[in-house]
Design a protein around this motif. Structure first.
Motif, mmCIF file in Angstrom:
data_model
loop_
_atom_site.group_PDB
_atom_site.id
_atom_site.type_symbol
_atom_site.label_atom_id
_atom_site.label_comp_id
_atom_site.label_asym_id
_atom_site.label_seq_id
_atom_site.Cartn_x
_atom_site.Cartn_y
_atom_site.Cartn_z
ATOM 1 N N LYS A 24 10.983 -1.075 -9.143
ATOM 2 C CA LYS A 24 10.616 -2.447 -9.503
ATOM 3 C C LYS A 24 9.206 -2.768 -9.000
ATOM 4 O O LYS A 24 8.430 -3.443 -9.669
ATOM 5 C CB LYS A 24 11.624 -3.435 -8.906
ATOM 6 N N THR A 25 8.900 -2.285 -7.797
ATOM 7 C CA THR A 25 7.572 -2.499 -7.214
ATOM 8 C C THR A 25 7.041 -1.174 -6.680
ATOM 9 O O THR A 25 7.686 -0.539 -5.845
ATOM 10 C CB THR A 25 7.626 -3.524 -6.068
ATOM 11 N N PHE A 26 5.885 -0.758 -7.182
ATOM 12 C CA PHE A 26 5.249 0.481 -6.740
ATOM 13 C C PHE A 26 4.063 0.099 -5.865
ATOM 14 O O PHE A 26 3.113 -0.536 -6.329
ATOM 15 C CB PHE A 26 4.809 1.300 -7.945
ATOM 16 N N ILE A 27 4.127 0.494 -4.592
ATOM 17 C CA ILE A 27 3.102 0.163 -3.611
ATOM 18 C C ILE A 27 2.338 1.421 -3.241
ATOM 19 O O ILE A 27 2.940 2.461 -2.966
ATOM 20 C CB ILE A 27 3.736 -0.452 -2.346
ATOM 21 N N VAL A 28 1.019 1.323 -3.223
ATOM 22 C CA VAL A 28 0.179 2.466 -2.871
ATOM 23 C C VAL A 28 -0.547 2.176 -1.562
ATOM 24 O O VAL A 28 -1.140 1.089 -1.398
ATOM 25 C CB VAL A 28 -0.833 2.769 -3.990
ATOM 26 N N VAL A 29 -0.487 3.128 -0.654
ATOM 27 C CA VAL A 29 -1.212 3.028 0.609
ATOM 28 C C VAL A 29 -2.392 3.986 0.548
ATOM 29 O O VAL A 29 -2.238 5.161 0.225
ATOM 30 C CB VAL A 29 -0.290 3.334 1.814
ATOM 31 N N ALA A 30 -3.592 3.471 0.829
ATOM 32 C CA ALA A 30 -4.800 4.279 0.656
ATOM 33 C C ALA A 30 -5.838 3.894 1.696
ATOM 34 O O ALA A 30 -6.171 2.708 1.836
ATOM 35 C CB ALA A 30 -5.375 4.076 -0.746
ATOM 36 N N ASP A 31 -6.365 4.879 2.414
ATOM 37 C CA ASP A 31 -7.449 4.584 3.346
ATOM 38 C C ASP A 31 -8.709 4.238 2.561
ATOM 39 O O ASP A 31 -8.776 4.428 1.340
ATOM 40 C CB ASP A 31 -7.673 5.747 4.318
ATOM 41 N N SER A 32 -9.710 3.705 3.248
ATOM 42 C CA SER A 32 -10.890 3.153 2.568
ATOM 43 C C SER A 32 -11.650 4.199 1.763
ATOM 44 O O SER A 32 -12.328 3.870 0.780
ATOM 45 C CB SER A 32 -11.835 2.512 3.596
ATOM 46 N N HIS A 33 -11.537 5.466 2.134
ATOM 47 C CA HIS A 33 -12.269 6.528 1.433
ATOM 48 C C HIS A 33 -11.713 6.801 0.035
ATOM 49 O O HIS A 33 -12.367 7.472 -0.768
ATOM 50 C CB HIS A 33 -12.230 7.813 2.251
ATOM 51 N N LYS A 34 -10.512 6.297 -0.260
ATOM 52 C CA LYS A 34 -9.878 6.564 -1.557
ATOM 53 C C LYS A 34 -10.333 5.577 -2.637
ATOM 54 O O LYS A 34 -10.043 5.773 -3.811
ATOM 55 C CB LYS A 34 -8.349 6.506 -1.418
ATOM 56 N N ASN A 35 -11.030 4.516 -2.233
ATOM 57 C CA ASN A 35 -11.453 3.490 -3.190
ATOM 58 C C ASN A 35 -12.733 3.929 -3.911
ATOM 59 O O ASN A 35 -13.729 4.276 -3.277
ATOM 60 C CB ASN A 35 -11.704 2.171 -2.461
ATOM 61 N N VAL A 36 -12.682 3.927 -5.251
ATOM 62 C CA VAL A 36 -13.818 4.377 -6.061
ATOM 63 C C VAL A 36 -14.083 3.386 -7.195
ATOM 64 O O VAL A 36 -13.199 2.620 -7.587
ATOM 65 C CB VAL A 36 -13.552 5.777 -6.667
#
Length: 225
Positions: free
Chosen positions: A110-122
């Protein structure tokens, strides 16, 4: 500061009593699963569905009860990492080799949550080679078709032999010079005979937990519609 630990443990706040939880794979969601295990020991009642054999082993070690798909009607929340996240909250996943099971579980949640450190943001997806899971039969021909879509596929190796997923398949790590329309590429790749699925997760993540330049936790939510 351990960014992976910060965002991984923050995701636990979305898990409530009685939930069925999709448990992702990788170094960031490791902290989510470890924290959930401690809460289970303190009395939290949840059930987990792992996205890989590696995660299954970890969940058992920390004491999270596991269920299979035939025992449930839905997954309440799935928590997983990512290799890249763009501004539209689309993802590249599969660096750990579990993309197919991860996508099945993300879709069922129902809810998909993604955890990502700052280096993964593009700004744009594609610096990280796109994993594509393929059946071993005829993989050479599958590689040719991927090249025709503009990719440069490299067969993932493990000690000199082809890497095998938990499903017994191969993975091509594909460099694409420019993924301008990731939704189109996801569909085009999956139309190739021999491709099982690929690591583009388009319009699936509802919440991204990450950090900004000041190392503060940021919660990004997909707007509905």
């Amino acid at each position: 500061m351990n960014e992976k630990k910060e965002v991984g443990e923050k995701a636990v706040e979305y898990v409530k009593e009685g939930m069925v939880v999709g448990l992702g794979t990788g170094s960031t969601v490791f902290y989510t699963i470890t924290k959930l295990g401690k809460l289970v020991q303190q009395g939290l009642s949840i059930k987990g569905i792992p996205t890989s054999k590696q995660t299954e082993k970890l969940a058992i070690e920390v004491g999270i009860p596991l269920v299979s798909f035939n025992e449930i009607n839905q997954i309440d929340v799935a928590i997983d990492g990512a290799d890249e996240v763009n501004r539209d909250l689309d993802l590249i996943k599969g660096g750990g080799g579990a993309l197919l099971r991860e996508k099945i579980i993300a879709k069922a949640a129902k809810t998909f949550i993604v955890v990502a450190d700052s280096h993964k943001n593009v700004d744009k997806l594609g610096s990280f080679p796109l994993p594509v899971e393929v059946v071993p039969f005829g993989f050479e021909m599958t590689s040719k078709y991927i090249r025709e879509l503009g990719g440069s596929p490299q067969l993932r190796q493990n000690n000199g032999i082809p890497f095998r997923t938990d499903n017994g398949n191969y993975i091509f790590d594909c460099s694409f010079s420019n993924i301008t329309f990731p939704g189109d590429l996801e569909r085009e790749l999956n139309l190739i005979p021999g491709v099982v699925d690929n690591g583009l997760f388009i319009a699936m993540a509802k919440i991204i937990i990450t950090l900004n330049k000041d190392k503060e936790i940021v919660i990004k939510k997909r707007s509905v519609g």
